[in-house]
Design an enzyme around this catalytic site. Structure first.
Site, mmCIF file in Angstrom:
data_model
loop_
_atom_site.group_PDB
_atom_site.id
_atom_site.type_symbol
_atom_site.label_atom_id
_atom_site.label_comp_id
_atom_site.label_asym_id
_atom_site.label_seq_id
_atom_site.Cartn_x
_atom_site.Cartn_y
_atom_site.Cartn_z
ATOM 1 N N MET A 75 0.784 -1.110 -0.224
ATOM 2 C CA MET A 75 -0.138 -0.004 -0.255
ATOM 3 C C MET A 75 0.922 1.352 -0.260
ATOM 4 O O MET A 75 0.146 2.442 -0.116
ATOM 5 C CB MET A 75 -1.134 0.157 1.215
ATOM 6 C CG MET A 75 -0.357 0.090 2.207
ATOM 7 S SD MET A 75 0.837 1.166 3.315
ATOM 8 C CE MET A 75 -0.338 2.513 3.428
ATOM 9 N N TYR A 76 1.895 1.551 0.082
ATOM 10 C CA TYR A 76 2.841 2.463 0.470
ATOM 11 C C TYR A 76 3.158 2.652 -1.253
ATOM 12 O O TYR A 76 3.208 2.736 -2.328
ATOM 13 C CB TYR A 76 4.160 2.018 0.177
ATOM 14 C CG TYR A 76 4.614 1.688 1.820
ATOM 15 C CD1 TYR A 76 4.125 2.307 2.981
ATOM 16 C CD2 TYR A 76 6.177 0.807 2.139
ATOM 17 C CE1 TYR A 76 4.050 1.393 4.157
ATOM 18 C CE2 TYR A 76 5.869 1.025 3.856
ATOM 19 C CZ TYR A 76 5.320 0.698 4.510
ATOM 20 O OH TYR A 76 5.189 0.723 5.322
ATOM 21 N N SER A 77 2.474 4.407 -1.609
ATOM 22 C CA SER A 77 2.120 5.012 -2.557
ATOM 23 C C SER A 77 1.365 4.384 -4.023
ATOM 24 O O SER A 77 2.157 3.994 -4.671
ATOM 25 C CB SER A 77 3.688 5.587 -3.383
ATOM 26 O OG SER A 77 4.460 6.150 -1.859
ATOM 27 N N GLY A 78 0.594 3.627 -3.016
ATOM 28 C CA GLY A 78 -0.214 2.668 -4.467
ATOM 29 C C GLY A 78 0.559 1.826 -5.031
ATOM 30 O O GLY A 78 -0.164 1.745 -6.341
ATOM 31 N N GLY A 79 1.635 1.185 -3.976
ATOM 32 C CA GLY A 79 1.879 -0.351 -4.582
ATOM 33 C C GLY A 79 3.545 0.203 -5.669
ATOM 34 O O GLY A 79 3.962 -0.633 -6.219
#
Length: 346
Positions: free
Chosen positions: A61-65
């Site tokens: 989930m970091y920066s939307g993948g």
């Protein structure tokens, strides 16, 4: 750099883990303007590898993948895959839809495949659950993780912040059924937040689980004076939620870090990280690097041995706090922050 084993496994890791939440695409996900794009991140990945760091942590989930995508492209530029220990995580929602998050068998099987695609890797070395899932039986989660390991998509499994009773329940479910057990705990520990010393850390020490603390510098608060602000400190919503209790006591801790750093002739971050190494349960604090000198200060901490008097000075001002960062229900601040941010980004 001397390498250490992670928990009771045979996995060799550097005593520093480079956290990659700071690298990705600022237009995706819920992270702020402090996230660095691929070209900006490249020097830090290179410096980490050259310093001997072989351990890299990210999450789906970091920066939307896009964090996974960035490190998946950059790491092969500087090291062979078999020299690296790559960790990622799953749990928090990646889309506002049923089964697009959580720790059900369906979600985990999808999440690992998606992460491997973004990383452009056949496997990850450490696959971690990002939080506890109250909606899924732990037996379902542990069996799915076991199958992911046996399927060759992950070498080991780890967990992140939860209550000690939950972690013990998960480990027992795995033991009782002959499934893969967690070798690591990525929990919230630093000089401004030490509530894990009550139950989780003693449990991990007793069971041989390696600690890889997240936010070891309290989102950078321990690396600067109390009154100094940064782009991240101004825009990091989750960080503001984590450190809003006993601000005067926190100020006293930060001042103690500064005094010891000045006396030792090192950076504040070096002192704050060295405190972690005074605890035998700690294996590899997860550090971020977005500015020149961040990695050098972290590496220096692995060589700095604090005296008992210095440790006492750092710890004395601390006041107990209400637990934060461990909940995973819909009312949890982190879950709400993430859920709100991914709306409209499907």
């Amino acid at each position: 750099m001397d390498y250490v084993t992670l928990g009771r496994s045979g996995l060799k890791v550097s005593p520093l883990c480079l956290g990659c939440m700071s690298y990705g695409d600022t237009t995706r996900g819920w992270h702020g303007d402090w996230v660095l794009g691929e070209d900006e991140a490249r020097p830090f990945i290179r410096q980490a590898v050259e310093a001997g760091i072989n351990f890299f942590d990210t999450a789906n989930m970091y920066s939307g993948g896009s964090s996974e995508e960035v490190i998946g492209r950059l790491l092969p530029e500087f090291a062979h895959r078999d020299e690296l220990v790559v960790a990622t995580k799953a749990f928090l929602p990646w889309r506002q839809a049923p089964n697009a998050g959580g720790l059900s068998r369906k979600s985990l099987m999808q999440a690992i495949d998606d992460s491997l695609k973004r990383l452009n890797m056949d496997y990850v070395d450490l696959y971690q659950i990002h939080r506890w899932d109250t909606a899924t039986p732990i037996e379902e989660t542990m069996e799915a993780l076991h199958d992911i390991v046996k399927g060759g998509k992950a070498r080991y499994i780890g967990a992140s912040s939860m209550y000690a009773w939950q972690f013990a329940k998960a480990q027992e479910a795995a033991r009782a059924n002959g499934w893969t057990r967690f070798i690591s705990m990525q929990n919230h520990v630093n000089l401004l937040y030490r509530e894990e010393e009550r139950e989780m850390i003693p449990l991990c020490a007793d069971q041989g689980v390696g600690l890889i603390p997240w936010s070891p510098l309290a989102r950078g608060r321990l690396a600067r004076s109390h009154d100094e602000s940064t782009v991240r400190s101004e825009t990091d919503r989750f960080g503001k939620l984590l450190y809003r209790q006993h601000e005067e006591a926190d100020r006293a801790v930060i001042e103690a870090v500064g005094e010891i750093a000045a006396a030792r002739g090192v950076e504040r971050a070096t002192v704050a990280l060295a405190w972690h190494y005074s605890k035998p349960e700690t294996v590899a604090p997860i550090v971020g690097a977005t500015k020149p000198g961040h990695i050098a200060a972290a590496v220096e901490a692995t060589r700095l041995e604090l005296t008992s008097e210095e440790i006492a000075k750092l710890e004395k001002p601390y006041l107990p706090k209400w637990p934060v960062g461990v909940e995973s229900t819909a009312s949890d601040d982190l879950s709400l922050t993430v859920r709100k941010s991914v709306r409209g980004h499907d």
